[in-house]
Design an enzyme around this catalytic site. Structure first.
Site, mmCIF file in Angstrom:
data_model
loop_
_atom_site.group_PDB
_atom_site.id
_atom_site.type_symbol
_atom_site.label_atom_id
_atom_site.label_comp_id
_atom_site.label_asym_id
_atom_site.label_seq_id
_atom_site.Cartn_x
_atom_site.Cartn_y
_atom_site.Cartn_z
ATOM 1 N N LYS A 1 20.333 8.977 36.482
ATOM 2 C CA LYS A 1 21.924 9.098 35.975
ATOM 3 C C LYS A 1 22.609 8.442 37.249
ATOM 4 O O LYS A 1 23.584 7.962 36.931
ATOM 5 C CB LYS A 1 22.405 10.518 35.716
ATOM 6 C CG LYS A 1 21.620 11.067 34.430
ATOM 7 C CD LYS A 1 22.386 12.245 34.048
ATOM 8 C CE LYS A 1 21.418 12.783 32.797
ATOM 9 N NZ LYS A 1 22.044 13.695 32.102
ATOM 10 N N GLU B 1 29.576 16.582 39.053
ATOM 11 C CA GLU B 1 30.695 15.999 38.370
ATOM 12 C C GLU B 1 31.762 17.099 38.341
ATOM 13 O O GLU B 1 31.463 18.258 38.223
ATOM 14 C CB GLU B 1 30.349 15.769 37.036
ATOM 15 C CG GLU B 1 29.871 14.190 37.015
ATOM 16 C CD GLU B 1 29.353 13.843 35.621
ATOM 17 O OE1 GLU B 1 29.816 14.653 34.632
ATOM 18 O OE2 GLU B 1 28.812 12.753 35.364
ATOM 19 N N ARG C 1 16.895 4.732 23.825
ATOM 20 C CA ARG C 1 15.761 4.977 22.759
ATOM 21 C C ARG C 1 16.764 5.283 21.429
ATOM 22 O O ARG C 1 17.776 5.237 21.204
ATOM 23 C CB ARG C 1 15.229 6.189 23.168
ATOM 24 C CG ARG C 1 16.180 7.420 23.325
ATOM 25 C CD ARG C 1 15.558 8.873 23.367
ATOM 26 N NE ARG C 1 16.289 9.601 24.022
ATOM 27 C CZ ARG C 1 17.360 10.512 23.322
ATOM 28 N NH1 ARG C 1 17.319 10.380 22.113
ATOM 29 N NH2 ARG C 1 18.041 11.248 23.851
#
Ligand code: ADP
Length: 497
Positions: free
Chosen positions: A117, A201, A293
């Site tokens: 990420k 975050e 995906r």
């Protein structure tokens, strides 16, 4: 000679992929795990390869080397990984490539970059996507994390760089709990992903989860197919989805969709993919991550756009150019997906395993059922608890909510508790009806008592279950002995309950 496609997956998604393979004139080959040797998807395949994984702790679907070995032994042309398992494993995609097998998905490099990420976020910044305030990459330890959290203010969210499925994630409300939560997120990330890197975050307290479906080819063409709203979550895992989202104006939809396409083009993306955004209470959106995906919830997009995403994944893998342009994508009506999980919503969603005596799905031209089970299927503890999806189309949001409720009233499963009653309660809740619901809905509004009236129906179902107990035991005696024990125990438990 027909092309041979190996599906390195199971349950409903295996059946879904088989449908596309057949439509495109290919032969579908599947793997039979000893952990569920009578699974429904096996009946749909042209060829079944026994994987003999009984002695292994891991099912075949997690064994990259063995899957590729089998593919080579059986002259496989292409492998579709579905979702979960090997679908976002760059080493598996690379192994397929090295062995001349066409992996249905993007390149190993794209999977690798989007899978971490912190790297994905760096690449998103380069494409001009807005990000939730957060640390620049991974933080070294709990002390550094506390230092950083103090600078942006609590609450913060610790996230695993290699994370997925909501694992390795912890909300930290105050400095005093940082050390403990950092350690538990780190331990979970190590055990789930073999990578303990954590980043921080700002924690948005009441957000919505919106995601854009992307489709790209190997010739540089990329389009988006609109958004899905997946805010109905428990422990960061989705339970119900809808498309489109009532929270977006046409202007916002265009802005977020254009940005998603720009990002996908910039990284050279091909195949189906999803750009996930988080929307805060003021309506500001931020990039969260990209999934490389097919998603569980892809049918809601298919229902409103009429585009078959799995067909396109296969065609793109074979080098075909996208014949659709952005202008061809029109949204028609509204769709909702119900995930039917064998979990008990009145008992902290505890997983249910055992025997499905009877299962009945609603049918109508507006309903699509994707299921991995049927009468007599056994739900084992080895795999995910999602056994089916009920996807409903309506002309608008009120229409689809009404139709989904009706569909759920017609759905029945005797033998195990499921999340269907929970979804029925959500559909009738004011926050959902008015589309104000956020990812906090379960924590804020859900109480097991909400399902009490549902429970009366379950009591009825349970009475029926007991009447059928003799049948169970008879059927059980026909099932290989290794499973008899758990089955009988399960019947016994049902009686005691
Ligand atoms: P995973 O890859 O593990 O699914 P995601 O980054 O997609 O993790 O996040 C999963 C969910 O966690 C999101 O759908 C959202 O509900 C929640 N979430 C993620 N980031 C934040 C944030 N900064 N603030 C609040 N909730 C968040």
């Amino acid at each position: 000679m027909k092309k041979r496609i190996l599906i390195a997956n199971r349950s409903e998604i295996a059946i879904r992929i088989i449908r596309s393979a057949h439509r495109l004139g290919m032969l579908a080959v599947v793997l039979q795990s000893d952990k569920e040797p009578d699974a429904l998807y096996l009946k749909y395949a042209d060829e079944i390869i026994p994987a003999k994984d009984a002695q292994n702790e891991k099912p075949i679907f997690l064994n990259a080397e063995r899957i590729v070995e089998i593919a080579l032994e059986h002259q496989i042309d292409m492998i579709h990984p579905g979702y979960g398992f090997m679908s976002e494993n760059p080493d598996f995609a690379a192994l397929c490539e090295e062995n001349g097998i066409n992996f249905i998905g993007p390149s190993p490099e794209l999977i690798r970059n989007m899978g971490i990420k912190t790297i994905a976020k760096k690449m998103a910044i380069e494409a001009g996507l807005p990000l939730v305030p957060g640390s620049d990459g991974a933080v070294k330890d709990a002390a550094k994390a506390a230092e950083y959290a103090a600078s942006i203010g609590y609450p913060v969210l610790l996230k695993a760089s290699a994370g997925g499925g909501g694992r390795g994630m912890r909300i930290v409300e105050k400095a005093e709990t940082m050390e403990r939560l950092f350690k538990s997120a780190y331990d979970e990330a190590i055990s789930a992903f073999g990578n303990g890197d954590l980043f921080i975050e700002k924690y948005l307290t009441n957000p919505k989860h919106l995601e854009f479906q992307i489709l790209g080819d190997k010739h540089g063409n990329v389009i988006h197919l609109g958004e899905r709203e997946c805010s109905l979550q428990r422990k960061h895992q989705k339970l119900m989805e809808e498309a489109p989202s009532a929270s977006l104006s046409p202007e916002m939809r265009k802005e977020m969709g254009d940005m998603a396409v720009k990002f996908a083009k910039q990284i050279g993306y091909f195949s189906a993919g999803t750009i996930e955004y988080i929307l805060d209470e003021s309506g500001t959106f931020y990039f969260m991550e990209m999934n490389t995906r097919i998603q569980v919830e892809h049918p809601v997009t298919e229902m409103i756009t009429g585009v078959d995403l799995v067909d396109w994944q296969i065609k793109v893998a074979m080098g075909e150019k996208l014949s659709l342009t952005q202008d061809d994508i029109k949204m028609n009506g509204w769709a909702i997906e119900i995930r039917v999980n064998t979990e008990d919503p009145q008992n902290r969603f505890s997983p249910q395993t055992g025997f499905i005596e009877k299962i009945h799905f609603p049918t109508s031209k507006d309903i699509r059922i994707e299921t991995g089970v049927t009468h007599g299927s056994i739900v084992t503890p080895y795999f995910d608890s999602m056994i089916a999806k009920i996807i409903v189309h309506g002309k608008d949001r009120p229409d689809v909510i009404a139709k989904t409720l009706k569909a759920l009233n017609e759905f029945s499963l005797i033998g195990l508790k499921t999340t269907a009653p929970f979804c029925r309660a959500v559909l009738q809740h004011e926050e959902f009806v008015t589309a104000k619901y956020t990812t906090r809905w379960v924590d804020t509004y859900f109480t097991p008592e909400m399902l009490e009236s549902e429970d009366e129906e379950l009591v009825g179902a349970l009475a029926a279950t007991i009447i059928y107990a003799t049948d169970y035991l008879q059927i059980a005696s026909e099932i290989p002995t290794s499973r008899n024990e758990s089955l009988n125990l399960w019947v016994l438990n049902k009686r005691i309950n």
